[in-house]
Design a protein around this motif. Structure first.
Motif, PDB file in Angstrom:
ATOM      1  N   ALA A 113       0.833  -1.209   0.000  1.00 14.45           N
ATOM      2  CA  ALA A 113       0.000   0.000   0.000  1.00 14.45           C
ATOM      3  C   ALA A 113       0.868   1.260   0.000  1.00 14.45           C
ATOM      4  N   LYS A 114       2.117   1.136   0.416  1.00 16.74           N
ATOM      5  CA  LYS A 114       3.030   2.291   0.463  1.00 16.74           C
ATOM      6  C   LYS A 114       3.846   2.430  -0.819  1.00 16.74           C
ATOM      7  N   ALA A 115       3.716   1.460  -1.731  1.00 14.95           N
ATOM      8  CA  ALA A 115       4.441   1.518  -3.000  1.00 14.95           C
ATOM      9  C   ALA A 115       3.895   2.661  -3.852  1.00 14.95           C
ATOM     10  N   TYR A 116       4.613   2.965  -4.906  1.00 15.34           N
ATOM     11  CA  TYR A 116       4.216   4.006  -5.841  1.00 15.34           C
ATOM     12  C   TYR A 116       3.408   3.436  -7.004  1.00 15.34           C
ATOM     13  N   LEU A 117       3.792   2.245  -7.481  1.00 13.39           N
ATOM     14  CA  LEU A 117       3.189   1.717  -8.695  1.00 13.39           C
ATOM     15  C   LEU A 117       3.212   0.192  -8.705  1.00 13.39           C
ATOM     16  N   LEU A 118       2.058  -0.397  -9.020  1.00 13.36           N
ATOM     17  CA  LEU A 118       1.934  -1.851  -9.164  1.00 13.36           C
ATOM     18  C   LEU A 118       1.354  -2.208 -10.532  1.00 13.36           C
ATOM     19  N   PHE A 119       1.414  -1.297 -11.471  1.00 12.61           N
ATOM     20  CA  PHE A 119       0.831  -1.487 -12.793  1.00 12.61           C
ATOM     21  C   PHE A 119       1.368  -2.769 -13.444  1.00 12.61           C
ATOM     22  N   ASN A 120       0.453  -3.654 -13.827  1.00 10.14           N
ATOM     23  CA  ASN A 120       0.771  -4.929 -14.479  1.00 10.14           C
ATOM     24  C   ASN A 120       1.734  -5.800 -13.681  1.00 10.14           C
ATOM     25  N   CYS A 121       1.717  -5.657 -12.377  1.00  7.42           N
ATOM     26  CA  CYS A 121       2.514  -6.502 -11.485  1.00  7.42           C
ATOM     27  C   CYS A 121       2.027  -7.941 -11.659  1.00  7.42           C
ATOM     28  N   LYS A 122       2.950  -8.874 -11.772  1.00  9.16           N
ATOM     29  CA  LYS A 122       2.593 -10.268 -12.029  1.00  9.16           C
ATOM     30  C   LYS A 122       2.591 -11.081 -10.741  1.00  9.16           C
TER      31      LYS A 122
END
Length: 112
Positions: A79-88
């Motif tokens: 939840a503290k990350a910046y980006l999880l776009f298309n994370c596998k």
């Protein structure tokens, strides 16, 4: 700059990798427990079977990262990350909760 590094099975527990560029690195089976990955670029990084217990992911970019079988990862860390776009291979229960709570993590722009 650790782009395209082979860090498989490396013991990086408690390491300061804040702001590191780990794009395309292979960290499978590595121990990153307690590591500081704040602001790190983990784009397209292989984190399969990696120990991320208590690792700091604040502001980390995990675009296209492979989290298959990751160990010790909690929703609060991501939840503290910046980006999880298309994370596998994001654990389904964590993905569902984060898509509901912080949908910006899954956009190309991320959470600013």
């Amino acid at each position: 700059d650790l782009r395209v590094s082979d860090l498989r099975s490396a013991d990086l527990s408690e390491a300061d990798l804040s702001e590191a560029d780990l794009t395309w690195a292979d960290l499978s089976w590595a121990n990153l427990s307690g590591a500081d990955l704040g602001g790190a670029d983990l784009s397209e990084t292989i984190l399969s079977r990696t120990n991320l217990r208590e690792a700091n992911l604040r502001g980390a970019n995990l675009r296209w990262a492979d989290l298959g079988g990751v160990i010790g990862l909690k929703k609060d860390q991501l939840a503290k990350a910046y980006l999880l776009f298309n994370c596998k291979n994001l654990p389904p229960e964590i993905e569902a909760a984060l898509r509901k709570e912080k949908p910006c993590l899954f956009t190309k722009e991320g959470c600013k």
